[in-house]
Design an enzyme around this catalytic site. Structure first.
Site, PDB file in Angstrom:
ATOM      1  N   GLU A 452      18.418  68.185  68.103  1.00 44.70           N
ATOM      2  CA  GLU A 452      17.100  67.626  68.073  1.00 44.70           C
ATOM      3  C   GLU A 452      15.877  68.106  69.218  1.00 44.70           C
ATOM      4  O   GLU A 452      14.858  68.695  68.813  1.00 44.70           O
ATOM      5  CB  GLU A 452      17.150  66.087  68.438  1.00 44.70           C
ATOM      6  CG  GLU A 452      15.767  65.215  68.338  1.00 44.70           C
ATOM      7  CD  GLU A 452      14.744  65.577  66.914  1.00 44.70           C
ATOM      8  OE1 GLU A 452      15.344  65.850  65.985  1.00 44.70           O
ATOM      9  OE2 GLU A 452      13.650  65.330  67.109  1.00 44.70           O
ATOM     10  N   GLU A 459       9.691  73.886  66.808  1.00 43.21           N
ATOM     11  CA  GLU A 459       8.563  73.667  66.030  1.00 43.21           C
ATOM     12  C   GLU A 459       7.059  73.585  66.689  1.00 43.21           C
ATOM     13  O   GLU A 459       6.407  73.674  66.023  1.00 43.21           O
ATOM     14  CB  GLU A 459       8.652  72.582  65.177  1.00 43.21           C
ATOM     15  CG  GLU A 459       9.046  71.043  65.732  1.00 43.21           C
ATOM     16  CD  GLU A 459       9.028  70.059  64.770  1.00 43.21           C
ATOM     17  OE1 GLU A 459       8.498  69.851  63.712  1.00 43.21           O
ATOM     18  OE2 GLU A 459       9.789  68.983  65.059  1.00 43.21           O
TER      19      GLU A 459
HETATM   20  C1  AGP Z   1      10.728  66.756  62.852  1.00 43.14           C
HETATM   21  O1  AGP Z   1       9.902  66.859  64.113  1.00 43.14           O
HETATM   22  C2  AGP Z   1      10.047  67.361  61.626  1.00 43.14           C
HETATM   23  N1  AGP Z   1       8.646  67.174  61.555  1.00 43.14           N
HETATM   24  C3  AGP Z   1      11.134  67.335  60.342  1.00 43.14           C
HETATM   25  O2  AGP Z   1      12.123  67.764  60.642  1.00 43.14           O
HETATM   26  C4  AGP Z   1      11.101  65.608  59.675  1.00 43.14           C
HETATM   27  O3  AGP Z   1      12.177  65.250  60.566  1.00 43.14           O
HETATM   28  C5  AGP Z   1      11.852  66.073  58.381  1.00 43.14           C
HETATM   29  O4  AGP Z   1      10.985  66.637  57.585  1.00 43.14           O
HETATM   30  C6  AGP Z   1      12.121  64.663  57.729  1.00 43.14           C
HETATM   31  O5  AGP Z   1      11.139  63.747  57.556  1.00 43.14           O
HETATM   32  P1  AGP Z   1      11.453  62.361  57.262  1.00 43.14           P
HETATM   33  O6  AGP Z   1      12.043  61.493  58.193  1.00 43.14           O
HETATM   34  O7  AGP Z   1       9.991  61.852  56.870  1.00 43.14           O
HETATM   35  O8  AGP Z   1      12.271  62.289  55.939  1.00 43.14           O
END
Ligand code: AGP
Length: 579
Positions: A452, A459
């Site tokens: 994480e 990102e």
């Molecule tokens: C995390 O910082 C991201 N933006 C991305 O990995 C996100 O956690 C992933 O797209 C899943 O999203 P959700 O929890 O809304 O399903």
């Protein structure tokens, strides 16, 4: 990914729609547009590539008290002014905004072109306007009912037409929320643009068509008028504002102590499916997947219930044998891959549980049972408080299932998180912000935290970062270690402490600068580290939370020192609603 907003009422529509679109910017977009209906009932439109702030005034000038708008994240056709929504029919009498993908658009387009329609854009959406044109005779609802069965794929649609004073909304596998004001009706892809105007919201379901007038919304499923519940939403407008913080991400990191406590308190019991299960499988993506990984370690250790972990995007294409409870973790409740995986689990007759932050989101309609996080709206693309809230739900479940073994720890954990928010990370930031590559390593649940941490770093800072199980570094990545490739190692007291210390020494021997996160007062460990971040004492769950927050802050401060666009990182969308 894409956002739509609609308004019909007594106020000028365009400024309300533009303000609403700004609230959806966090979802990610490359172009935007607005259409409003003049008092003479003709439709005017403003659309262009780029940020809303660059053309907010011009877009807000459109006249009329009915309007629809869109933020586009290009899928079919490059981002440019022409491909931006709204899209029109040949005579510009019908305007359409659309979230989702029309999978059979190429075939529909061929037919429309052969029947004489001329297209302006490369988008899939434009076929909808032309299909409507063929059947529209003054009743837009009737026209929509006629054409929707021809579309395959996903859509949240808002449509206006000259000669009809209603907005027609429709939903299939793409979220759409209605907001009820006094003499005003709103529609949007999610709740955030509506919070300024109303707390009364309705979540449309797949197959619904809604007819919006200033005073009411009538919802139809097929030929039948249906009743959908109007929910009272307790998210505040302030939750979706930046307050005094430089970025939403920082604000959201600072909200975590109370988000954790609120969520822990809200999970009073374990849902039946989980209480009964002999094994569970988690499906999720990105940060939510990492929360699932922490859960796996904690539940297996505390309750000896085996947990499998699958990426939503993988699971849906393959068929690993599955009979156990399937838990879908998704902050937004709209991640296409996670939804598809859960649907597949249902098709295998597995019991399903959703963990989400968003009331009424699609996942809540797929799963048999739902547990909600209490994170409030998360605006920053990088998930932070929603991760902590996911952990809160999952940790509380482990606690209940273990007979309350962790109650004391989780009810005091918010204080541990508060202490971490005060840490000075400046030396660690200096170690990271000049690097091109960074490794994050840990073992057990701290491996999930390392993954994480690396995701957060890459990102928002755009530095290549990889999370690794510390023991795996020797099996390949060692070749990449150098004085220019720092490693961030999580080395908390416990069964893996000794082996982690050995791993850190091995990495140091390759000249790699190592930032170590460990227990406060561990002078021996601090002496090995190039940079040492000592944390307050706590149990395993508190340590997971504290190390997570350190890595969130490290990513944030590093990205900020590099001047990155932290809340809207390039190429990313907050909620990934296409597969
Ligand atoms: C995390 O910082 C991201 N933006 C991305 O990995 C996100 O956690 C992933 O797209 C899943 O999203 P959700 O929890 O809304 O399903």
């Amino acid at each position: 990914m894409c956002g739509i907003v609609g308004y019909t009422g007594y106020r000028p529509a365009a400024p309300i729609v533009v303000e609403g679109l700004k609230k959806l910017e966090y979802r990610g977009y490359d172009s935007f547009g607005v259409a409003a209906k003049n008092n003479d009932m003709s439709i005017d439109c403003y659309k262009r590539q780029g940020r809303i702030s660059e053309a907010e005034k011009a877009a807000s000038m459109l006249k009329g008290t009915m309007g629809i708008g869109h933020t586009r994240w290009a899928t079919h056709g490059v981002p440019n002014d022409v491909n931006a929504h709204p899209h029109y029919d040949c005579r510009k009498r019908i305007a359409v905004v659309h979230n989702g993908i029309i999978e059979n658009y190429a075939e529909l387009k061929r037919g429309l072109v052969s029947r004489g329609h001329s297209f302006s854009s490369d988008t899939d959406t434009e076929v909808i306007a032309h299909l409507l044109e063929e059947v529209y005779t003054g009743d837009l609802f009737k026209a929509m009912k006629a054409i929707l069965p021809k579309l395959s794929g996903s859509y949240a649609l808002l449509v206006m037409a000259e000669g009809d004073d209603r907005i027609i909304a429709a939903r299939e596998s793409s979220p759409l929320v209605l907001g009820f004001g006094d003499g005003e009706m709103f529609a949007a892809s999610d709740m955030t643009p509506l919070l300024d105007h109303t707390e009364r919201m309705m979540f449309l379901e797949d197959g619904d068509i809604a007819v919006l007038s200033p005073d009411n919304a009538r919802v139809f499923s097929g030929d039948t008028e249906v009743t959908r519940k109007v929910e009272l939403i307790d998210w505040s407008v302030g939750d979706a504002k930046r307050g005094g913080f430089k970025h939403f991400m920082l604000k959201e990191i600072y909200e975590q102590p109370h988000v954790f406590s609120d969520t822990i308190r809200s999970v009073e019991t374990v849902p039946d499916g989980l209480a009964r299960c002999k094994g569970a499988m988690v499906v999720a993506c990105g940060t939510s997947y990492h929360a699932g990984m922490v859960f796996k370690y904690l539940l297996e250790e505390a309750c000896h219930i085996p947990v499998r972990l699958e990426l939503g995007s993988e699971f849906k294409y393959f068929t690993p044998p599955v009979t156990e409870l399937v838990i879908g973790i998704t902050q937004s409740g709209e991640t296409a891959d996670t939804l598809a995986a859960l649907k597949k689990a249902k098709a295998h007759n597995c019991p399903t549980l959703a963990i989400t932050n968003v009331l009424g989101s699609t996942v809540t309609r797929i799963a048999d049972e739902t547990l909600y996080m209490r994170a409030g709206p998360e605006i920053s693309v990088a998930a932070t408080k929603s991760f902590i809230a996911e952990l809160a739900v999952l940790m509380q479940c482990v606690n209940h299932l273990s007979g309350g073994k962790f109650s004391e720890e989780i009810f005091r954990a918010n204080r541990a998180v508060e202490e971490v928010l005060l840490l000075d990370l400046s030396t660690a930031v200096q170690t990271c912000n000049g690097a091109d590559h960074i490794f994050f390593v840990g073992r057990g649940p701290f491996y999930a935290v390392a993954l994480e941490g690396a995701l957060k770093m890459k990102e928002i800072s755009y530095i290549h970062a990889e999370g690794y199980a510390a023991g795996e570094i020797k099996h390949g990545p060692f070749a990449l270690l150098s004085p220019k490739t720092p490693v961030v190692a999580i080395c908390m007291p416990g069964s893996t402490y000794g082996v982690m210390v050995s791993n850190i020494k091995e990495m140091k021997a390759r000249g790699t600068p190592v930032v170590v996160i460990g227990a406060g007062g561990d002078d021996e460990l601090a002496a090995i580290a190039d940079v040492y971040i000592g944390l307050p004492k706590g149990g395993l769950m508190e340590e997971v939370l504290m190390t997570t927050v350190v890595l969130q802050l490290l990513a944030y401060r590093t990205a900020d020192s590099l001047g990155r666009d932290i809340d809207k990182p390039r190429n990313l969308a907050k909620s990934v609603t296409v597969e």
